[in-house]
Structure formats: C-alpha cells, structure tokens
Design a protein around this motif. Structure first.
Motif, PDB file in Angstrom:
ATOM      1  N   HIS A  28       0.828  -1.214   0.000  1.00 21.64           N
ATOM      2  CA  HIS A  28       0.000   0.000   0.000  1.00 21.64           C
ATOM      3  C   HIS A  28       0.863   1.265   0.000  1.00 21.64           C
ATOM      4  CE1 HIS A  28      -2.568  -3.178   1.725  1.00 21.64           C
ATOM      5  NE2 HIS A  28      -3.518  -2.588   1.025  1.00 21.64           N
ATOM      6  N   ASP A  62      -6.239   5.501   0.318  1.00 19.29           N
ATOM      7  CA  ASP A  62      -5.687   4.641   1.372  1.00 19.29           C
ATOM      8  C   ASP A  62      -5.033   5.411   2.513  1.00 19.29           C
ATOM      9  OD1 ASP A  62      -6.432   2.086   0.651  1.00 19.29           O
ATOM     10  OD2 ASP A  62      -4.566   1.589  -0.386  1.00 19.29           O
ATOM     11  N   HIS A  73     -11.055   2.745   4.930  1.00 16.61           N
ATOM     12  CA  HIS A  73     -11.800   3.429   3.867  1.00 16.61           C
ATOM     13  C   HIS A  73     -12.638   4.577   4.444  1.00 16.61           C
ATOM     14  CE1 HIS A  73     -14.171   0.249   5.584  1.00 16.61           C
ATOM     15  NE2 HIS A  73     -15.263   0.620   4.954  1.00 16.61           N
ATOM     16  N   ASP A 125      -8.098   0.113  -7.951  1.00 11.45           N
ATOM     17  CA  ASP A 125      -7.404  -0.415  -6.776  1.00 11.45           C
ATOM     18  C   ASP A 125      -7.083  -1.895  -6.910  1.00 11.45           C
ATOM     19  OD1 ASP A 125      -6.288  -0.019  -4.218  1.00 11.45           O
ATOM     20  OD2 ASP A 125      -8.084  -0.812  -3.243  1.00 11.45           O
TER      21      ASP A 125
END
Length: 212
Positions: A28, A62, A73, A125
């Motif tokens: 991420h 993110d 989220h 995503d």
C-alpha cells in the motif's frame, strides 16, 4: 478536452499527499498509489468523468491506513472531506462525492459504489493480472503461516481463490469491459481447472515471491 488533471492540483498532491504513503507497507506504499492514480485517470478518460476528481479520490483512497485497517476506507474519506486545502479546486458537492467514492473502494464491499468515482477507484485499486494475484496470495500465506507445508499452502491458496475470485466469490467489478474483467475471467478459468492452476502455483511457489 483536458487530458490531465490541473497542474496546480497535481503539484499539491504530489508534494503534500503522496509522500504520506511512504509510511505504509509495500503493498500500500507509494508505488501502489501511483498505479491506482494511473489506472483511475485511464478509466476517467474512458468514462468521461472529471479528471481532477478521479485523481484526488485515487490519491486519498488509502490514507486511512494510518489508523485501523478494518475501517481505513472510512478514515480515508474523513481525511479527504476535512482537508480544507481542497476547497481551492472543489465545491462542497464535489467534496462529498469524493468522500463517498473513497469510502466505497473496498474489494469486499457488497453494494455498488454510489458514483462513477467510487466505481473508478474500486476498479483501479485492483491489479488482477493472474500471475500477480497468484504471487500475492502465496506470499500472504507464507507470511501468515510459515509453519505450513507446501500442501497446506496449496489448500489455503485455493480456499482464498474460491472465496474471493471465483464466480461466487466476493470480489465485484463495476466497469464492464475493463482489463480487470478480462483478467478475472482468466482467474476463474484457472479456479475451475485445478490441475492447470496447480501448475501455476508450483511454478511461482518454487521460484519464490521476492519479485513482488
């Protein structure tokens, strides 16, 4: 027709927002958000969506990983809506739509995103290139269960693939005709043909996952 987001918005996000991803795990981190931005802009161009909004949603999606992952989220949406600096480029209605889009991006979400921007970031995503999905799943299993034998990894791997990517799995795609849809169809073919999937699993398991 504009082919890129506003240059001053891009400068703000690239200097003030994207560096925050350096604090997150590799999956991420900065490379991930850059890829999501790139895919979001491509989808925005295809669908005629506002490039500034799609770009901003992707950049913020993110940021909530600075807190508990299970609600990241929601946290990300709060970070966006509370960032007064964005008022330079967006109206209150646009801010609300972008917050909702960020909230709607999770793969496990059971309902459709509330706007095209949520659909864009949810689609962007996901990287469903089959080898990448197989590698990620193997790597996750090895990290979480280093004590497993190869056969136990295979059983966990197939359980996860069925639960998430099969025709009855929980993943949902929201933009028809996308590259993700084509890749998901390949994954579903492999899930329905375990012997063929096992060959891919063996190849990637033995070669290691250090290239992720």
């Amino acid at each position: 027709m504009t082919t890129h987001p506003s240059l001053d918005l891009m400068e703000f996000i690239e200097t003030q927002i994207l560096p925050r991803y350096a604090d997150f795990d590799t999956a991420h981190g900065l490379l991930h958000v850059q890829r999501v931005i790139g895919r979001s802009l491509k989808l925005a161009r295809q669908t005629g969506a506002d490039l500034n909004m799609a770009y901003t949603v992707a950049a913020y999606h993110d940021l909530g990983l600075s807190g508990p992952r299970a609600i990241h989220h929601i946290t990300s949406g709060k970070i966006l809506i509370n960032d007064a600096r964005l008022k330079r480029w967006f109206s209150p209605d646009q801010m609300r739509v972008m917050r909702e889009a960020v909230e709607d991006h999770r793969a496990s979400a059971s309902r459709a995103p509330r706007s095209i921007y949520g659909k864009i970031v949810a689609e962007a995503d996901r990287d469903l290139e089959p080898d990448m999905v197989i590698r990620r799943t193997i790597e996750f299993g090895r990290t979480q269960h280093p004590e497993y034998t190869k056969e136990q990894h295979w059983e966990r791997f197939m359980e996860h693939m069925n639960n998430k990517y099969s025709s009855h799995g929980y993943i949902r795609l929201w933009i028809p005709g996308s590259q993700n849809e084509r890749n998901l169809n390949v994954l579903r073919h492999l899930i329905d043909n375990p012997e063929e999937m096992r060959r891919h699993f063996d190849r990637l398991f033995e070669s290691g996952t250090d290239r992720l």
